[in-house]
Design a protein around this motif. Structure first.
Motif, short mmCIF file in Angstrom:
data_model
loop_
_atom_site.label_atom_id
_atom_site.label_comp_id
_atom_site.label_asym_id
_atom_site.label_seq_id
_atom_site.Cartn_x
_atom_site.Cartn_y
_atom_site.Cartn_z
N ASP A 210 17.30 -10.39 15.65
CA ASP A 210 16.32 -9.11 16.03
C ASP A 210 16.32 -8.57 15.22
OD1 ASP A 210 15.73 -6.76 16.52
OD2 ASP A 210 17.17 -5.98 17.10
N ASP A 211 15.04 -8.90 14.49
CA ASP A 211 14.95 -8.85 12.80
C ASP A 211 13.69 -7.64 12.93
OD1 ASP A 211 15.67 -10.92 12.00
OD2 ASP A 211 14.01 -11.75 11.92
N SER A 212 14.02 -7.13 11.46
CA SER A 212 14.14 -5.18 11.14
C SER A 212 13.82 -5.25 9.79
CB SER A 212 15.10 -4.06 11.35
OG SER A 212 13.93 -3.32 11.69
N PHE A 213 11.60 -4.62 9.79
CA PHE A 213 11.28 -4.93 8.13
C PHE A 213 10.43 -3.22 7.76
CE2 PHE A 213 10.93 -8.85 10.17
CZ PHE A 213 11.55 -9.59 9.23
N SER A 214 11.12 -2.84 7.07
CA SER A 214 10.83 -1.58 6.55
C SER A 214 9.74 -1.88 5.36
CB SER A 214 10.96 -0.55 6.68
OG SER A 214 11.09 0.54 5.40
N MET A 215 8.73 -2.45 6.15
CA MET A 215 7.56 -2.37 5.25
C MET A 215 6.66 -1.65 4.95
SD MET A 215 4.50 -5.32 5.57
CE MET A 215 6.10 -6.59 6.67
N SER A 216 6.53 -0.97 3.43
CA SER A 216 5.02 -0.49 3.07
C SER A 216 4.05 -1.91 1.55
CB SER A 216 5.28 0.47 1.83
OG SER A 216 5.94 -0.88 0.46
N THR A 217 2.65 -1.37 1.74
CA THR A 217 1.87 -1.89 0.91
C THR A 217 0.88 -1.45 0.25
OG1 THR A 217 1.99 -2.91 3.02
CG2 THR A 217 -0.04 -3.42 1.76
N ASN A 218 0.63 -1.86 -0.99
CA ASN A 218 -0.54 -1.19 -1.99
C ASN A 218 -1.66 -2.51 -2.55
OD1 ASN A 218 1.38 0.75 -3.25
ND2 ASN A 218 3.27 -1.06 -3.86
N VAL A 219 -2.68 -1.77 -2.21
CA VAL A 219 -3.95 -3.08 -1.86
C VAL A 219 -4.70 -1.81 -2.92
CG1 VAL A 219 -5.80 -2.85 -0.43
CG2 VAL A 219 -3.54 -2.72 0.16
N PHE A 220 -5.24 -2.63 -3.91
CA PHE A 220 -6.63 -2.95 -4.97
C PHE A 220 -8.01 -3.63 -4.37
CE2 PHE A 220 -2.03 -2.99 -6.48
CZ PHE A 220 -2.25 -1.43 -6.69
N LEU A 221 -8.54 -2.99 -4.47
CA LEU A 221 -10.00 -3.98 -3.78
C LEU A 221 -10.51 -3.86 -4.47
CD1 LEU A 221 -9.39 -2.36 -0.47
CD2 LEU A 221 -9.01 -4.35 -1.20
N ALA A 222 -11.90 -4.11 -4.87
CA ALA A 222 -13.01 -3.55 -5.87
C ALA A 222 -14.48 -3.31 -4.67
CB ALA A 222 -14.06 -5.11 -6.91
N ASN A 223 -15.14 -2.65 -4.55
CA ASN A 223 -16.13 -2.37 -3.50
C ASN A 223 -17.28 -2.21 -3.64
OD1 ASN A 223 -13.79 -1.86 -1.34
ND2 ASN A 223 -13.87 0.36 -2.23
N ALA A 224 -18.31 -2.86 -2.73
CA ALA A 224 -19.52 -2.54 -3.62
C ALA A 224 -20.18 -1.50 -2.14
CB ALA A 224 -20.59 -3.82 -2.46
N VAL A 225 -20.50 -0.94 -2.22
CA VAL A 225 -20.92 0.80 -0.68
C VAL A 225 -22.15 1.13 -1.24
CG1 VAL A 225 -21.07 2.85 -0.65
CG2 VAL A 225 -18.75 1.41 -1.43
N VAL A 226 -23.25 1.20 -0.13
CA VAL A 226 -25.01 1.14 0.13
C VAL A 226 -24.79 2.45 1.01
CG1 VAL A 226 -26.71 0.84 0.30
CG2 VAL A 226 -25.32 -0.62 -0.63
N GLY A 227 -25.65 3.67 0.19
CA GLY A 227 -25.66 4.89 0.58
C GLY A 227 -27.43 5.08 1.39
#
Length: 347
Positions: A210-227
């Protein structure tokens, strides 16, 4: 001429009356006088007819001259109009081009920065716990453990920031596109992922953790966006996507064996924290609303993908427990459905 003839007739009548008053003429004289009067009347009629004809001829001549002059004037005016129109038409493209060039083009935000936050849910993912328990030969020797299972989905909170640059582009379809390139970082707050992992057919029995993990994540992204600029200039819908990396961290992980039961034993006790990098990607869509000249607010949905990752934990180290190797927990890829709102400013 008519007046002169009239006067002659009147004078003749007066003379005749005077003569008649003085003496009564004979029948021959009366006949002669009547004949002269009839001749004079005929001459007057002929002359009147001639005058009328001359007037008609003069009127017709004047009308013809007027029509000729009008035609000439009209022809001159038409020629002048055509001559003037031809240069105008010839210069029309240049005029249009200059006007189009002079017309102000809508600008994008230029450089911009924004902050955002929201909530979402991380999907369930596969998990495998790998290690070795070093039993002595009398107990069967080392035991390889490969317990498999799945963690449950969890609700997450997150926040982040963007830094980018946006400009405008007029498409061939006649509407304005506003492409942007941005760098984005977001933090998914800690969530407790739990899973029951099973290692079957182990020396005649099944192991369950019975496993438990307190998990957090930092994400770094390069985005292309079109409005896409709409007729409502303050409202801009947009879509985008990006790729990058994620740092997945686990704090205070626990692994308790429930079959056969080992109460009070955390198999990760020698090292319950771990972190590792993996691939990340996202797709997003939202709507931005301008507030004033440079500020704006926005809301968006994003699908975030975090690749599979291996986390390394410490060994099981208790005086009363068989020693083990350090443990590796392999998490499968995780998908997140996220909703956020934010504020930003262009400069």
């Amino acid at each position: 001429m008519l007046m002169r003839q009239g006067l002659i007739v009147v004078a003749s009548l007066m003379i005749a009356n005077v003569a008649h008053a003085e003496s009564v003429p004979s029948n021959a004289e009366l006949f002669r006088m009547l004949k002269e009067q009839q001749q004079t009347i005929s001459e007057l009629r002929a002359e009147l007819k001639q005058v009328k004809q001359e007037r008609r001829d003069a009127a017709a001549s004047s009308s013809a001259k007027f029509d000729t002059a009008a035609d000439q004037a009209g022809g001159s005016a038409s020629g002048a109009t055509i001559a003037a129109a031809a240069p105008a038409q010839a210069s029309s493209p240049a005029t249009y081009t200059e006007g189009a060039a002079a017309a102000p083009q809508p600008l994008g935000r230029g450089a911009y920065v924004s902050l955002f936050g929201g909530v979402g849910r991380g999907g369930d993912s596969s998990a495998s716990q790998l290690g070795t328990a070093f039993f002595v030969e009398a107990q069967g020797g080392p035991l390889a453990v490969d317990a498999k299972g799945q963690t449950e989905s969890q609700r997450v909170k997150f926040g982040g920031a963007q830094l980018g640059y946006e400009w405008s582009y007029r498409s061939r379809l006649g509407f304005d596109l506003m492409p942007a390139i941005e760098f984005e970082g977001l933090h998914l707050s800690s969530a407790d992922y739990r899973g029951m992992l099973e290692n079957p057919n182990v020396r005649g029995y099944e192991q369950t953790f019975d496993d438990s993990f307190s998990m957090s994540t930092n994400v770094f992204l390069a985005n292309a966006v079109v409005g896409i600029r709409t007729p409502y200039r303050i409202i801009t819908p947009y879509i985008g996507g990006g790729i990058g990396a994620a740092l997945v961290s686990v704090n205070g992980a626990t692994s308790e064996q429930t079959n056969p039961v080992e109460p009070g034993i955390n198999h990760f006790n020698a090292g319950a924290d771990s972190s590792a990098w993996t691939f990340a990607a996202q797709a997003k869509a939202g709507v931005r609303v301008a507030v004033g000249d440079s500020a704006y607010v926005f809301g968006e949905y994003r699908y975030l993908y975090v690749g599979d990752v291996d986390q390394a934990f410490g060994s099981t180290s208790y005086p009363t427990h068989v020693p083990t190797s350090p443990w590796t927990v392999r998490f499968g890829d995780t998908s997140y459905n996220l909703f956020n709102v934010g504020v930003g400013v262009g400069f």
